[in-house]
Design a protein around this motif. Structure first.
Motif, mmCIF file in Angstrom:
data_model
loop_
_atom_site.group_PDB
_atom_site.id
_atom_site.type_symbol
_atom_site.label_atom_id
_atom_site.label_comp_id
_atom_site.label_asym_id
_atom_site.label_seq_id
_atom_site.Cartn_x
_atom_site.Cartn_y
_atom_site.Cartn_z
ATOM 1 N N ALA A 153 53.340 -0.087 -13.842
ATOM 2 C CA ALA A 153 54.583 -0.245 -14.610
ATOM 3 C C ALA A 153 54.980 1.064 -15.291
ATOM 4 O O ALA A 153 56.171 1.415 -15.325
ATOM 5 C CB ALA A 153 54.417 -1.348 -15.644
ATOM 6 N N LYS B 25 58.527 2.967 -14.495
ATOM 7 C CA LYS B 25 59.532 3.189 -15.529
ATOM 8 C C LYS B 25 59.646 4.652 -15.918
ATOM 9 O O LYS B 25 60.628 5.054 -16.535
ATOM 10 C CB LYS B 25 59.201 2.367 -16.773
ATOM 11 C CG LYS B 25 59.387 0.895 -16.565
ATOM 12 C CD LYS B 25 59.118 0.138 -17.834
ATOM 13 C CE LYS B 25 59.329 -1.337 -17.636
ATOM 14 N NZ LYS B 25 59.112 -2.099 -18.867
ATOM 15 N N ASP B 26 58.618 5.447 -15.588
ATOM 16 C CA ASP B 26 58.606 6.879 -15.864
ATOM 17 C C ASP B 26 58.802 7.176 -17.353
ATOM 18 O O ASP B 26 59.632 7.990 -17.731
ATOM 19 C CB ASP B 26 59.661 7.589 -15.022
ATOM 20 C CG ASP B 26 59.405 9.081 -14.940
ATOM 21 O OD1 ASP B 26 58.230 9.473 -14.992
ATOM 22 O OD2 ASP B 26 60.372 9.843 -14.841
ATOM 23 N N ILE B 27 58.028 6.488 -18.196
ATOM 24 C CA ILE B 27 58.112 6.725 -19.635
ATOM 25 C C ILE B 27 57.236 7.915 -20.003
ATOM 26 O O ILE B 27 56.402 8.359 -19.218
ATOM 27 C CB ILE B 27 57.711 5.470 -20.437
ATOM 28 C CG1 ILE B 27 56.302 5.012 -20.076
ATOM 29 C CG2 ILE B 27 58.702 4.352 -20.210
ATOM 30 C CD1 ILE B 27 55.834 3.822 -20.878
#
Length: 82
Positions: free
Chosen positions: A52, A56-58
């Protein structure tokens, strides 16, 4: 795309990801580490979190903070519900 910062949060994240099996082992007395995953069924949840996070590339700071919180939850709860 998430980028590394001056505090090397990307390195901390990658080390945690590489050593996730260590979270199943109860820490020795006097160890710096406090929390471990009491139920081995929750170990798979970490893999889901990694997927996840990458989808989402947070930022790496947020990933590390969320992993620390999840580690505490896995220690306090016997089973984590998805």
């Amino acid at each position: 795309m998430a980028q590394n910062d001056i505090y090397d949060n990307e390195g901390r994240y990658l080390r945690f990801k590489a050593n996730t099996a260590e979270i199943l082992v109860k820490p020795a007395p006097g160890s710096k580490r406090r929390y471990y995953c009491r139920n081995t069924a929750n170990y798979g949840r970490f893999e889901q979190l990694f997927l996840a996070f990458e989808a989402k590339d947070i930022s790496f700071v947020r990933r590390n903070r969320l992993l620390g919180t999840f580690r505490l939850i896995c220690h306090a709860k016997v089973t984590c519900v998805a």
